[in-house]
Design a protein around this motif. Sequence first.
Motif, mmCIF file in Angstrom:
data_model
loop_
_atom_site.group_PDB
_atom_site.id
_atom_site.type_symbol
_atom_site.label_atom_id
_atom_site.label_comp_id
_atom_site.label_asym_id
_atom_site.label_seq_id
_atom_site.Cartn_x
_atom_site.Cartn_y
_atom_site.Cartn_z
ATOM 1 N N UNK A 156 -33.106 46.388 -14.626
ATOM 2 C CA UNK A 156 -33.030 44.973 -14.235
ATOM 3 C C UNK A 156 -32.147 44.757 -13.011
ATOM 4 N N UNK A 158 -31.458 44.429 -9.302
ATOM 5 C CA UNK A 158 -32.379 44.068 -8.231
ATOM 6 C C UNK A 158 -31.783 44.399 -6.865
ATOM 7 N N UNK A 184 -34.983 47.682 -9.459
ATOM 8 C CA UNK A 184 -36.105 46.804 -9.149
ATOM 9 C C UNK A 184 -36.025 46.505 -7.647
ATOM 10 N N UNK A 185 -37.040 46.919 -6.898
ATOM 11 C CA UNK A 185 -36.949 46.832 -5.430
ATOM 12 C C UNK A 185 -37.823 45.692 -4.901
ATOM 13 N N UNK A 186 -37.216 44.785 -4.143
ATOM 14 C CA UNK A 186 -37.955 43.652 -3.574
ATOM 15 C C UNK A 186 -38.065 43.845 -2.059
ATOM 16 N N UNK A 187 -39.274 44.012 -1.526
ATOM 17 C CA UNK A 187 -39.410 44.184 -0.078
ATOM 18 C C UNK A 187 -39.351 42.852 0.677
ATOM 19 N N UNK A 188 -38.708 42.859 1.834
ATOM 20 C CA UNK A 188 -38.614 41.676 2.698
ATOM 21 C C UNK A 188 -39.169 42.015 4.086
ATOM 22 N N UNK B 457 -42.552 38.369 -4.083
ATOM 23 C CA UNK B 457 -41.148 38.725 -4.318
ATOM 24 C C UNK B 457 -40.654 38.115 -5.630
ATOM 25 N N UNK B 460 -42.029 39.938 -8.570
ATOM 26 C CA UNK B 460 -41.336 41.215 -8.751
ATOM 27 C C UNK B 460 -39.996 40.986 -9.437
ATOM 28 N N UNK B 461 -39.294 39.920 -8.998
ATOM 29 C CA UNK B 461 -37.994 39.588 -9.598
ATOM 30 C C UNK B 461 -38.131 39.338 -11.091
ATOM 31 N N UNK B 463 -40.488 40.348 -13.100
ATOM 32 C CA UNK B 463 -41.381 41.328 -13.735
ATOM 33 C C UNK B 463 -42.710 40.707 -14.111
#
Lengths: 323, 503
Positions: A156, A158, A184-188, B457, B460-461, B463
């Motif tokens: 969990x 991030x 948990x990887x969020x691409x920007x 995004x 993804x945050x 799930x």
Amino acid sequence: MNLTKRLFIGMAAGAAFTSLPLTAFAQDWQPKRPIDFTIMAGPGGGADQIARFVQAVVEANDLTNRPLVPTNRGGGSGAEALLHLKDTRDADHTLMVTLNSFYTTPIRQEALGVDIETFTPITMMGVDPFVLWVHKDSGITTFEEYVAKVKEMDGEFVMGGTGSGQEDSIVIAYMAGAYGLKIKYIPYDGGGAVAKDLAGKQIMATVNNPSEAKGFYEAGDFVPLLAFSDARMDAYPDVPTLKEKGHDFSYYNQRAIVGAPGMSDEAAAYYREVFGKVYDSAEWQDYLASESMSPLPMDEAQTRAYWTTQVQNHRKLLAEIGG
Amino acid sequence: MEVLSFLADGLLLSLQPLNLMLILAGVTVGLFIGAMPGLGSVNGVAILLPITFLVPPGSAIIFLAAIYYGAMYGGAISSVTLGIPGASTAVATTFDGRPMALNGKASLALVTAALASFVGGTVANVLFTLFAPLLASVALSFGPPEIFALMLLAFATFVGLGGDDIPKTIFSICFGLVLAAVGFDTISGEPRLVLFEISGFLRGIGFIVLAIGVYGIGEMLWTLEQTRGEVTTTNPKMTIKGLVSDTKEAARKGWRGTMIGSFLGFFVGVLPAAGATPGSLMSYGVAKMLSKNPKAYGTGIPDGVAAPEAANNSASTGAMLPMLTLGIPGSPTTAILLGGMVIWGLTPGPRLFANESEFVWGLIGSFYVSNVAALFINLAFIPLFVWMLRMPFTILAPLIFVLSIIGGFAAARSMHDLWMIVIFGIGAFFLRKFDYPLAPAVLAIVLGPIAESTMRQSLLLSSGDPMIFLNRPIAGPITVIAIILILLPALKLLRRKKAVATA
């Protein structure tokens, strides 16, 4: 007072340049047209800032007889720029400012048919290190606490970074693999947006370049935990490196000027002289220091060898992280 | 009242001879760059950035900010006179500005645009001066779910834009979203929808390409077909008296749009990732939605010009806020300004206000001065622009075509874009014949990429849990309002059918 001092230094540097003997440029080859100065990224990012800085230094010191025309061709993680250089009809007047998508995009997009080893090395302007950052409110102050926290959160935790398969994701994937971390990887779209969302606590950690995180670090919002450089950085002497922790890994973003494939030797020599002068200028040296970038001077043969190892390394890294 | 003394210092600084000269030069240059189709403030600021190396940083950014301001005023000029948006930020201005010009009210439209720009700029300046640090923290509290909710709201306001024909509006939005998806997927990094494997599509379809195609070429074809070249733009001579009466009329008929645009535009501008183009489109949609007579929008009313013009100016000031306080650009132009500040040796970010207070307040002071200068310079040039309209359409049409092509090429220097402009122009002509509204497609191509990446995004945050858009304190209410707005016309339609059935 501050302004006048800066202006004075600027003028002094300018004067020093203009007083250089003009014979330095009395070579066989001179540009006949405005020079296409392609930027491998969109406006505002690191590569863009560097391109415009370099252009400004060239312009202020009148180093070329034809102007550099910066054009952002950031589409498809730099694929657009790579194709533009590959297919140019005027190799002698086409240059590019790179970042690491110079290596990763041709590997990831084999259909492009781009072989970067056919490109013409001009000047390596420096390399940009990566640092692991968390928000001060997280209470995390050391890398060990960070590792414990990520493990405790079990998937969990991030983190944000640039697009999949690009620089940030490579660094994070390596670190996660080495320590068995589930992230948990969020691409920007870009490093600026990543830093902003860490400041707003939308994400918990980043691996921004120091230039992107510096403002928040100076304000006390960001805490640096780990550097992915070869040795400790001057600006962050208390931050350990991943190498010290026993993992043989360092990662830098390449900031280089590259010529189109098939550029004539005369033209390449001309541009190497021009950008060599930019590199030696007080303006560029100040910029390297203020953005915590490292110099990495190389000649043509060294650059070619460097490219070959970088391509191999990236191929391996991308295979390991499944990017 | 510490702020006021800082502001006074800033104003004095920007009134110094060198700075004042740079402001006047910058505003004038910006006005013409903005008026030139395809060239917007982004290009102007990028082209002139190296020149600023020769003056102190404080003066350099004042010059660039003046260009930025001037371009926001200038964008309206070609939107009104030629029907081609001068800059992406002025697309919404064509919706009512062009009909006004065709009705012989070009000077009223231009005066409305100038006044609305001035009010928008001033409102934004005051908000900026008073609340900069507070607004910066608001901007930080907008993560991906909040931005997505806002985009949803923008689409919701536009469902009403296409008039009563909601299915056609939704089709138009979807068409724009598909165009916006062309290029690369930012999340996975894979290419997608690269039509016919043409490498030009790797870059995606630029908003400016679509806008010039639809509004430049498409509008020209439409006008030619409707009038057979006999366009009668009755234009009275411009006199001081005419200017005064136009001013009065603009103030009377455009104040609502101006107010909506000023505040909404500023707020949207402050959020990083948005900027002046979405700000002006959203303001147009909201002004229309809140109007007592939404059907009048698009036929040529001052409110329809005032809302986007007030918004694009106030959004440009708003976009400076995250740039200065967080070091995050709120628009492409501020991204280049940010690069400039780094070049001059300044670190934008949370410490800038404290460390470089003279620089920051000089810049804020210059916003006020630029805004006044831009208003007067713009008003002074209006007769010239109106005079252009007196040319017969047989001369104007080729001129529009040439300007569209040059402008389209200047933006990215790519032949591919020119072919796309021509194709979009012809396509837009036929879609318009079949009564498809085109504005929603233009909106979709601007907001689509932002909406897509923030939605993914967010998921993804969480799930994959869509409740993230509803259970966060800021995103939740915005999402609910957006959903109600989308459902409202459908409910109306149902009720009408029921009424017909029971009658």
